[in-house]
Write a protein that holds these residues in place. Structure first.
Motif, PDB file in Angstrom:
ATOM      1  N   LEU A   2      40.454  31.811  38.388  1.00 42.87           N
ATOM      2  CA  LEU A   2      40.204  32.632  37.373  1.00 42.87           C
ATOM      3  C   LEU A   2      39.650  32.375  35.962  1.00 42.87           C
ATOM      4  O   LEU A   2      40.043  31.004  35.650  1.00 42.87           O
ATOM      5  CB  LEU A   2      41.771  33.329  37.131  1.00 42.87           C
ATOM      6  N   LYS A   4      39.603  31.957  31.908  1.00 42.58           N
ATOM      7  CA  LYS A   4      40.483  31.986  30.905  1.00 42.58           C
ATOM      8  C   LYS A   4      40.802  33.789  30.245  1.00 42.58           C
ATOM      9  O   LYS A   4      42.191  33.847  30.350  1.00 42.58           O
ATOM     10  CB  LYS A   4      40.196  31.136  29.739  1.00 42.58           C
ATOM     11  N   MET A   7      43.045  34.937  33.248  1.00 45.32           N
ATOM     12  CA  MET A   7      44.115  34.521  32.978  1.00 45.32           C
ATOM     13  C   MET A   7      45.236  35.027  32.153  1.00 45.32           C
ATOM     14  O   MET A   7      46.330  35.362  32.166  1.00 45.32           O
ATOM     15  CB  MET A   7      44.225  32.807  33.054  1.00 45.32           C
ATOM     16  N   ASN A   8      44.519  35.360  30.739  1.00 41.83           N
ATOM     17  CA  ASN A   8      45.266  35.581  29.658  1.00 41.83           C
ATOM     18  C   ASN A   8      45.659  37.284  30.128  1.00 41.83           C
ATOM     19  O   ASN A   8      46.484  37.637  29.710  1.00 41.83           O
ATOM     20  CB  ASN A   8      44.500  35.655  28.641  1.00 41.83           C
ATOM     21  N   GLY A 147      47.165  31.595  30.122  1.00 43.72           N
ATOM     22  CA  GLY A 147      48.398  32.017  30.768  1.00 43.72           C
ATOM     23  C   GLY A 147      49.456  32.481  29.972  1.00 43.72           C
ATOM     24  O   GLY A 147      50.663  32.474  30.311  1.00 43.72           O
TER      25      GLY A 147
END
Length: 291
Positions: A2, A4, A7-8, A147
């Motif tokens: 994934l 960034k 992920m966020n 994350g």
């Protein structure tokens, strides 16, 4: 693997129940491919590299990208390591399967990311949201620490549902205790970090020549006690080494360095102290016995 951004966005989807529309307070739901909307159709897009801009209206702050880059370098050097370790220990004592942490005034995210990472290494399940009114800081946090849910937000109008936080971190940052009280679960608590009398004493004595070489936090505690119950107070004091090459970054990130006269700043950069006093107070406060 994934990105960034992905992920966020995934972290936002998993924690959407914690979030609230900053305009009407309604629940947010995720709409593919990258927006959140409330029942009244107020919409908020996920911005690159993966943060939510949850302000009623735009705010301009004095905090720019250079400040946050400097802040990250200083934190990465371990300058605040002992205080972060202590905060992590306090949170780790919570006996719950999942811990929800809000960082009110998260800046560029380093403090929250370090706490979350340490707790996860202990095997703890953590959901976390960082809030700050400075977009440049939140943007950097989303880029550097994917994350975690990163939000541009006003602490006077936090875009979060009531009674959802086990812990609110508030580290060397402005506060809104009425909002913190609203956000805390009945058994949740605030961890506020404020300067003690000798915090950065070497700098204060150099800049102010003893005029303001100490700091009092009595008024801070008095204001906090109007809204929350102070459960425990402790002091963390140590000498932190600071590399000469890092000192310009330190002056960039601390308010003490913002108004220093040019000649004094040059003198300080030419011959900076090798270490600085970190003298901080941790205040633990909760909603107990308060209406």
């Amino acid at each position: 693997m994934l990105s960034k951004m992905e992920m966020n966005k995934l972290a936002m989807q998993e924690s959407v129940a914690l979030l609230a529309c900053p305009i009407c307070g309604g629940e947010l739901i995720f709409n593919e491919p990258h927006s959140f909307v409330c029942p009244k159709h107020h919409g908020f897009d996920v911005a690159k590299p993966g943060y939510l801009h949850l302000l009623k209206q735009a705010h301009k702050t004095k905090y720019d990208q250079a400040l946050f880059e400097s802040r990250k370098k200083v934190i990465a050097s371990g300058f605040f390591e002992k205080i972060i370790e202590r905060l992590t220990e306090i949170i780790a004592d919570i006996n719950k399967k999942e811990i929800v942490i809000y960082d009110a005034g998260c800046g560029e995210g380093s403090h929250l990311a370090h706490v979350v990472n340490a707790l996860q290494e202990m095997g703890r399940n953590v959901r976390s949201v960082g809030l700050d009114i400075a977009k440049e800081g939140v943007k950097q946090a989303a880029r550097d620490y994917p994350g975690i849910v990163w939000t541009v937000a006003d602490l006077a109008n936090c875009p979060n549902q009531a009674e959802t936080a086990d812990v609110i971190l508030n580290i060397l940052s402005p506060s809104n205790y009425q909002e913190f009280k609203r956000l805390l679960k009945t058994d949740g608590f605030l961890l506020k970090v404020v300067p003690e009398a000798n915090y950065l004493r070497e700098l204060r004595e150099f800049i102010y020549v003893d005029e303001k070489s100490s700091y009092s936090n009595e008024s801070v505690i008095a204001r906090l006690a109007e809204k929350l119950t102070v459960e425990h107070v402790e002091r963390v004091t140590y000498k932190a080494p600071i590399a000469k090459a890092l000192f310009a970054d330190f002056l960039e990130m601390t308010p003490l360095g913002w108004h220093i006269e040019a000649d004094k700043k040059s003198e300080l950069l030419a011959n900076p102290p090798e270490e600085l006093t970190v003298d901080l107070q941790i205040i633990i406060a909760n909603r107990a016995h308060l209406l």
